[in-house]
Scaffold this motif. Structure first.
Motif, short mmCIF file in Angstrom:
data_model
loop_
_atom_site.label_atom_id
_atom_site.label_comp_id
_atom_site.label_asym_id
_atom_site.label_seq_id
_atom_site.Cartn_x
_atom_site.Cartn_y
_atom_site.Cartn_z
N GLY A 45 -1.29 -2.60 -3.33
CA GLY A 45 -0.20 -2.09 -2.50
C GLY A 45 0.58 -3.19 -1.83
N LEU A 46 0.74 -4.30 -2.53
CA LEU A 46 1.43 -5.45 -1.96
C LEU A 46 2.86 -5.11 -1.51
CD1 LEU A 46 0.58 -8.37 -1.42
CD2 LEU A 46 1.74 -8.99 -3.53
N GLU A 47 3.43 -4.06 -2.08
CA GLU A 47 4.78 -3.66 -1.68
C GLU A 47 4.84 -3.25 -0.21
OE1 GLU A 47 2.63 -0.10 -3.14
OE2 GLU A 47 2.94 -2.10 -3.99
N ASP A 48 3.74 -2.71 0.32
CA ASP A 48 3.72 -2.36 1.75
C ASP A 48 3.70 -3.62 2.63
OD1 ASP A 48 3.88 0.38 1.43
OD2 ASP A 48 1.71 0.63 1.34
N PHE A 49 3.00 -4.65 2.18
CA PHE A 49 3.02 -5.93 2.89
C PHE A 49 4.44 -6.50 2.90
CE2 PHE A 49 3.02 -10.55 2.41
CZ PHE A 49 2.51 -10.92 3.66
N VAL A 50 5.10 -6.44 1.75
CA VAL A 50 6.47 -6.96 1.64
C VAL A 50 7.40 -6.16 2.55
CG1 VAL A 50 8.43 -7.31 0.08
CG2 VAL A 50 6.11 -7.92 -0.65
N TYR A 51 7.22 -4.85 2.63
CA TYR A 51 8.04 -4.03 3.52
C TYR A 51 7.87 -4.48 4.97
CZ TYR A 51 10.42 -0.15 5.69
OH TYR A 51 11.30 0.59 6.43
N SER A 52 6.64 -4.74 5.38
CA SER A 52 6.41 -5.17 6.76
C SER A 52 7.05 -6.53 7.03
CB SER A 52 4.91 -5.19 7.08
OG SER A 52 4.27 -6.26 6.43
N CYS A 53 7.04 -7.40 6.03
CA CYS A 53 7.72 -8.69 6.18
C CYS A 53 9.22 -8.48 6.34
CB CYS A 53 7.43 -9.59 4.99
SG CYS A 53 5.76 -10.23 4.93
N THR A 54 9.79 -7.61 5.53
CA THR A 54 11.22 -7.32 5.62
C THR A 54 11.56 -6.80 7.02
OG1 THR A 54 11.26 -6.73 3.28
CG2 THR A 54 13.13 -6.03 4.60
N ALA A 55 10.79 -5.83 7.48
CA ALA A 55 11.05 -5.24 8.80
C ALA A 55 10.87 -6.26 9.92
CB ALA A 55 10.13 -4.05 9.02
N GLY A 56 9.97 -7.22 9.71
CA GLY A 56 9.69 -8.23 10.73
C GLY A 56 10.54 -9.49 10.61
N GLY A 57 11.45 -9.52 9.65
CA GLY A 57 12.33 -10.67 9.49
C GLY A 57 11.66 -11.91 8.90
N LYS A 58 10.55 -11.71 8.16
CA LYS A 58 9.86 -12.81 7.51
C LYS A 58 10.10 -12.74 6.01
CE LYS A 58 5.97 -12.19 10.60
NZ LYS A 58 4.56 -11.81 10.61
N GLU A 59 10.09 -13.87 5.35
CA GLU A 59 10.19 -13.91 3.89
C GLU A 59 8.77 -13.80 3.33
OE1 GLU A 59 11.72 -13.72 0.29
OE2 GLU A 59 13.09 -14.03 1.97
N ALA A 60 8.49 -12.73 2.59
CA ALA A 60 7.14 -12.46 2.10
C ALA A 60 6.61 -13.59 1.22
CB ALA A 60 7.11 -11.13 1.34
N ARG A 61 7.44 -14.14 0.35
CA ARG A 61 6.94 -15.20 -0.53
C ARG A 61 6.55 -16.43 0.27
NH1 ARG A 61 12.63 -16.52 -3.48
NH2 ARG A 61 13.58 -17.43 -1.64
N ASP A 62 7.25 -16.70 1.39
CA ASP A 62 6.87 -17.84 2.24
C ASP A 62 5.52 -17.60 2.91
OD1 ASP A 62 9.26 -19.00 1.50
OD2 ASP A 62 10.28 -18.51 3.39
N VAL A 63 5.30 -16.37 3.35
CA VAL A 63 4.01 -16.03 3.96
C VAL A 63 2.90 -16.20 2.92
CG1 VAL A 63 2.64 -14.21 5.04
CG2 VAL A 63 5.07 -14.47 5.64
N LEU A 64 3.13 -15.69 1.72
CA LEU A 64 2.12 -15.80 0.66
C LEU A 64 1.93 -17.26 0.23
CD1 LEU A 64 3.08 -12.66 -1.43
CD2 LEU A 64 1.08 -12.93 0.05
N ALA A 65 3.01 -18.03 0.19
CA ALA A 65 2.90 -19.44 -0.17
C ALA A 65 2.05 -20.20 0.84
CB ALA A 65 4.28 -20.07 -0.28
N SER A 66 2.11 -19.80 2.10
CA SER A 66 1.33 -20.48 3.14
C SER A 66 -0.17 -20.23 3.00
CB SER A 66 1.81 -20.07 4.53
OG SER A 66 1.42 -18.75 4.85
N ILE A 67 -0.54 -19.18 2.28
CA ILE A 67 -1.97 -18.89 2.05
C ILE A 67 -2.33 -18.98 0.57
CG2 ILE A 67 -2.23 -17.48 4.14
CD1 ILE A 67 -2.02 -14.99 2.29
#
Length: 125
Positions: A45-67
């Motif tokens: 359900g990674l799409e839900d994580f991406v939605y939360s990043c969108t709503a929070g003004g974060k770039e999901a790929r950057d968050v994932l790249a950091s981990i």
């Protein structure tokens, strides 16, 4: 890292569990709260994580790249939301675009990529 993507309700999780012999209790299901629990082998359900990043003004790929090092032994499962009509709502459009960017990044970084349609997996990479 293994990426499995496809449309909603296409059997992606079942495909992953059967193909890679994973127990159902080794699956983390994302929600729109933005949390990722990396102790499980499968992150679904990674799409839900991406939605939360969108709503929070974060770039999901950057968050994932950091981990990224923590994702090396994971199976990531995501819905492909790029098909169909473009949403009227600006947040939903931004979410759709970010999901596309995230899947592109994940596909590049993954060791293997599978698309699942009607429960049938096709290895793309």
């Amino acid at each position: 890292m293994i990426l499995i993507f496809g449309g909603a309700y296409q059997g992606k999780l079942d495909y992953a569990l059967e193909t890679f012999d994973i127990a159902p209790d080794d699956v983390f299901r994302c929600s729109r709260d933005g949390a990722l629990f990396l102790e499980k082998t499968v992150i679904c359900g990674l799409e839900d994580f991406v939605y939360s990043c969108t709503a929070g003004g974060k770039e999901a790929r950057d968050v994932l790249a950091s981990i990224k090092p923590q994702l090396r032994d994971k199976i990531l499962i995501a819905d492909d939301i790029s098909q169909g009509l473009v949403p009227m709502d600006a947040t939903d459009r931004a979410y759709r675009e970010m999901m596309g960017r995230t899947l592109i990044w994940l596909a590049r970084e993954a060791d293997s990529v599978y698309r699942v349609f009607c429960g049938l997996g096709q290895q793309l990479k």
